[in-house]
Design an enzyme around this catalytic site. Sequence first.
Site, mmCIF file in Angstrom:
data_model
loop_
_atom_site.group_PDB
_atom_site.id
_atom_site.type_symbol
_atom_site.label_atom_id
_atom_site.label_comp_id
_atom_site.label_asym_id
_atom_site.label_seq_id
_atom_site.Cartn_x
_atom_site.Cartn_y
_atom_site.Cartn_z
ATOM 1 N N LYS A 184 50.849 -125.973 -11.355
ATOM 2 C CA LYS A 184 49.412 -126.263 -11.198
ATOM 3 C C LYS A 184 49.216 -127.484 -10.289
ATOM 4 O O LYS A 184 48.347 -127.486 -9.421
ATOM 5 C CB LYS A 184 48.768 -126.536 -12.566
ATOM 6 C CG LYS A 184 48.658 -125.316 -13.479
ATOM 7 C CD LYS A 184 47.582 -124.356 -13.027
ATOM 8 C CE LYS A 184 47.266 -123.291 -14.064
ATOM 9 N NZ LYS A 184 46.525 -122.162 -13.502
ATOM 10 N N TYR B 291 54.864 -124.648 -15.886
ATOM 11 C CA TYR B 291 53.423 -124.362 -15.734
ATOM 12 C C TYR B 291 52.658 -125.551 -15.130
ATOM 13 O O TYR B 291 51.868 -125.393 -14.195
ATOM 14 C CB TYR B 291 52.877 -124.015 -17.121
ATOM 15 C CG TYR B 291 51.408 -123.715 -17.207
ATOM 16 C CD1 TYR B 291 50.881 -122.524 -16.739
ATOM 17 C CD2 TYR B 291 50.532 -124.630 -17.804
ATOM 18 C CE1 TYR B 291 49.521 -122.248 -16.849
ATOM 19 C CE2 TYR B 291 49.181 -124.366 -17.926
ATOM 20 C CZ TYR B 291 48.675 -123.174 -17.444
ATOM 21 O OH TYR B 291 47.334 -122.901 -17.560
ATOM 22 N N SER C 117 44.851 -127.256 -14.756
ATOM 23 C CA SER C 117 44.961 -127.447 -16.208
ATOM 24 C C SER C 117 45.224 -128.908 -16.535
ATOM 25 O O SER C 117 45.813 -129.650 -15.736
ATOM 26 C CB SER C 117 46.129 -126.596 -16.705
ATOM 27 O OG SER C 117 46.527 -126.998 -17.993
ATOM 28 N N ALA C 118 44.850 -129.305 -17.757
ATOM 29 C CA ALA C 118 45.199 -130.637 -18.253
ATOM 30 C C ALA C 118 46.716 -130.792 -18.384
ATOM 31 O O ALA C 118 47.206 -131.909 -18.562
ATOM 32 C CB ALA C 118 44.520 -130.881 -19.594
ATOM 33 N N CYS C 119 47.453 -129.680 -18.279
ATOM 34 C CA CYS C 119 48.921 -129.744 -18.339
ATOM 35 C C CYS C 119 49.510 -130.467 -17.124
ATOM 36 O O CYS C 119 50.718 -130.712 -17.075
ATOM 37 C CB CYS C 119 49.530 -128.351 -18.409
ATOM 38 S SG CYS C 119 49.296 -127.556 -19.999
ATOM 39 N N LYS D 25 45.209 -116.732 -38.345
ATOM 40 C CA LYS D 25 45.940 -117.066 -39.577
ATOM 41 C C LYS D 25 44.980 -117.234 -40.757
ATOM 42 O O LYS D 25 45.259 -116.781 -41.859
ATOM 43 C CB LYS D 25 46.756 -118.352 -39.368
ATOM 44 C CG LYS D 25 47.950 -118.141 -38.437
ATOM 45 C CD LYS D 25 48.714 -119.443 -38.214
ATOM 46 C CE LYS D 25 49.805 -119.239 -37.167
ATOM 47 N NZ LYS D 25 50.697 -120.395 -37.039
ATOM 48 N N THR E 253 46.912 -134.193 -31.352
ATOM 49 C CA THR E 253 45.459 -134.095 -31.118
ATOM 50 C C THR E 253 45.149 -133.388 -29.789
ATOM 51 O O THR E 253 45.931 -133.457 -28.827
ATOM 52 C CB THR E 253 44.810 -135.494 -31.061
ATOM 53 O OG1 THR E 253 45.501 -136.283 -30.086
ATOM 54 C CG2 THR E 253 44.853 -136.180 -32.407
ATOM 55 N N ARG F 105 45.999 -135.392 -26.409
ATOM 56 C CA ARG F 105 45.409 -135.134 -25.077
ATOM 57 C C ARG F 105 43.902 -135.063 -25.215
ATOM 58 O O ARG F 105 43.380 -134.343 -26.050
ATOM 59 C CB ARG F 105 45.949 -133.826 -24.515
ATOM 60 C CG ARG F 105 45.279 -133.419 -23.213
ATOM 61 C CD ARG F 105 45.891 -132.172 -22.625
ATOM 62 N NE ARG F 105 47.237 -132.410 -22.137
ATOM 63 C CZ ARG F 105 48.141 -131.450 -21.941
ATOM 64 N NH1 ARG F 105 47.845 -130.204 -22.225
ATOM 65 N NH2 ARG F 105 49.343 -131.748 -21.483
HETATM 66 P P1 NAD Z 1 44.313 -115.158 -19.346
HETATM 67 O O1 NAD Z 1 45.789 -115.021 -19.527
HETATM 68 O O2 NAD Z 1 43.422 -114.563 -20.369
HETATM 69 O O3 NAD Z 1 43.884 -114.623 -17.924
HETATM 70 C C1 NAD Z 1 44.727 -114.664 -16.797
HETATM 71 C C2 NAD Z 1 44.719 -113.291 -16.169
HETATM 72 O O4 NAD Z 1 45.555 -113.321 -14.993
HETATM 73 C C3 NAD Z 1 45.310 -112.212 -17.085
HETATM 74 O O5 NAD Z 1 44.353 -111.202 -17.340
HETATM 75 C C4 NAD Z 1 46.501 -111.683 -16.323
HETATM 76 O O6 NAD Z 1 46.708 -110.277 -16.444
HETATM 77 C C5 NAD Z 1 46.143 -112.051 -14.880
HETATM 78 N N1 NAD Z 1 47.344 -112.066 -14.049
HETATM 79 C C6 NAD Z 1 48.552 -112.623 -14.350
HETATM 80 N N2 NAD Z 1 49.433 -112.349 -13.378
HETATM 81 C C7 NAD Z 1 48.765 -111.635 -12.437
HETATM 82 C C8 NAD Z 1 49.152 -111.044 -11.219
HETATM 83 N N3 NAD Z 1 50.424 -111.148 -10.755
HETATM 84 N N4 NAD Z 1 48.231 -110.359 -10.504
HETATM 85 C C9 NAD Z 1 46.957 -110.207 -10.970
HETATM 86 N N5 NAD Z 1 46.539 -110.756 -12.134
HETATM 87 C C10 NAD Z 1 47.434 -111.439 -12.861
HETATM 88 O O7 NAD Z 1 44.053 -116.752 -19.201
HETATM 89 P P2 NAD Z 1 42.686 -117.561 -19.225
HETATM 90 O O8 NAD Z 1 42.656 -118.360 -20.463
HETATM 91 O O9 NAD Z 1 41.549 -116.684 -18.890
HETATM 92 O O10 NAD Z 1 42.961 -118.576 -18.025
HETATM 93 C C11 NAD Z 1 42.373 -118.439 -16.736
HETATM 94 C C12 NAD Z 1 42.885 -119.552 -15.841
HETATM 95 O O11 NAD Z 1 42.581 -120.820 -16.429
HETATM 96 C C13 NAD Z 1 44.382 -119.547 -15.608
HETATM 97 O O12 NAD Z 1 44.658 -119.934 -14.291
HETATM 98 C C14 NAD Z 1 44.896 -120.591 -16.573
HETATM 99 O O13 NAD Z 1 46.129 -121.153 -16.150
HETATM 100 C C15 NAD Z 1 43.762 -121.604 -16.542
HETATM 101 N N6 NAD Z 1 43.682 -122.422 -17.755
HETATM 102 C C16 NAD Z 1 43.253 -121.900 -18.927
HETATM 103 C C17 NAD Z 1 43.173 -122.716 -20.051
HETATM 104 C C18 NAD Z 1 42.688 -122.181 -21.385
HETATM 105 O O14 NAD Z 1 42.570 -122.973 -22.333
HETATM 106 N N7 NAD Z 1 42.399 -120.907 -21.528
HETATM 107 C C19 NAD Z 1 43.561 -124.056 -19.978
HETATM 108 C C20 NAD Z 1 44.010 -124.562 -18.762
HETATM 109 C C21 NAD Z 1 44.043 -123.747 -17.649
#
Ligand code: NAD
Length: 336
Positions: free
Chosen positions: A153, A149, A118-120, A200, A219, A284
């Site tokens: 990562k 978080y 992640s960008a985090c 919203k 931003t 960011r």
């Molecule tokens: P999401 O929360 O929709 O999907 C994550 C899934 O992981 C969920 O369905 C959850 O049930 C599952 N999960 C959590 N704990 C678990 C466990 N113990 N065992 C099995 N499954 C488990 O999130 P997303 O937006 O689809 O993100 C996917 C990935 O991308 C993640 O790793 C997230 O950190 C990363 N990410 C997403 C974004 C974004 O903007 N959406 C940004 C940066 C990074």
Amino acid sequence: MTSRPRILVTGAGGFIGHHLVRRLKNDGFGVRGVDLKYPDYEPTSADEFEILDLRKWDNCLQTTRGVDQVYNLAADMGGIGYITSYLADIFRNNILINTHMIEASRINGAQRFLFSSSACIYPGYLQKKPEVTPLKESDAFPADPEAGYGWEKLATEELCRYYRKDYGFETRVVRFHNVYGPLGTYDGGKEKSPAALCRKVALANDGDVVDIWGDGKQTRSYMYVDDCVEGLVRLMASDCHDALNLGTDRLVTIDELLGIIAGLAGKKLRIEHDLTKPQGVRGRNSDNTMLRDRLGWEPATPLEDGLRTTYLWIESELRKAGRLPALEKNARGKGV
Ligand code: NAD
């Protein structure tokens, strides 16, 4: 004739994982999905779907059997309110998932393992102004990531590097910048800013006040989920071993984001800023120089187009749930 690789997608019940499974199936691959839950809004298209808790080693060993590629997207995550509230749980849950998943994938003979970072992970000291300089991959160190978080990562990014060095294990690391689109969480506390603002706006009447977390001048850049999935598939197929940004470099303030969505909905809304709520870093943006160089491609869906699709989906979900009663006779839908 060689058969196409068998692919495992963890987090396949989640937002990006569900879209990725559909794309991989459309491309003709055999896909296994795994998650704690099935997708929330439509059935999975995976050939097999396992409900397993990937914090547990035995479950990781089970689900990685017989696959060639692993997209490891499972994570305990949410928007800024969520990730700033549960530092210990998020760090512990995700470090367990990731350390077990990479080792189980290696032991079971997977050829490639992609980790969704992640960008985090980028340092807070580079993100103090709304007109931020876009973040390039080498900016990650000296480290000062988002608490909980972001630290997890970054630790797992390093773990991927160590697996490649010590075992020659083929790892890929992607750093997502704010992904949005239909079929993502839009309510309940885990939603991110585009989905929260679409909700919203959909629930507001013309002329209503809508609250925004922070002063609205922070931003971000946003990537439509179809671009995200395209980037994932390209990165997995590439020979890029370095962590790679995946996002757009169009910077907007949160106030502007709300303005775009309200415009699509044909509503005039007033903004109230809630300064008691967390707003994350001040600015960011993604530097896509390395992305263009390594993948010969970058996300291109215009923000307005992606938000239109996302808004219409969230609005239709709210209507199905009977939450839009007051809106049927006013400006809803105008201009969308
Ligand atoms: P999401 O929360 O929709 O999907 C994550 C899934 O992981 C969920 O369905 C959850 O049930 C599952 N999960 C959590 N704990 C678990 C466990 N113990 N065992 C099995 N499954 C488990 O999130 P997303 O937006 O689809 O993100 C996917 C990935 O991308 C993640 O790793 C997230 O950190 C990363 N990410 C997403 C974004 C974004 O903007 N959406 C940004 C940066 C990074």
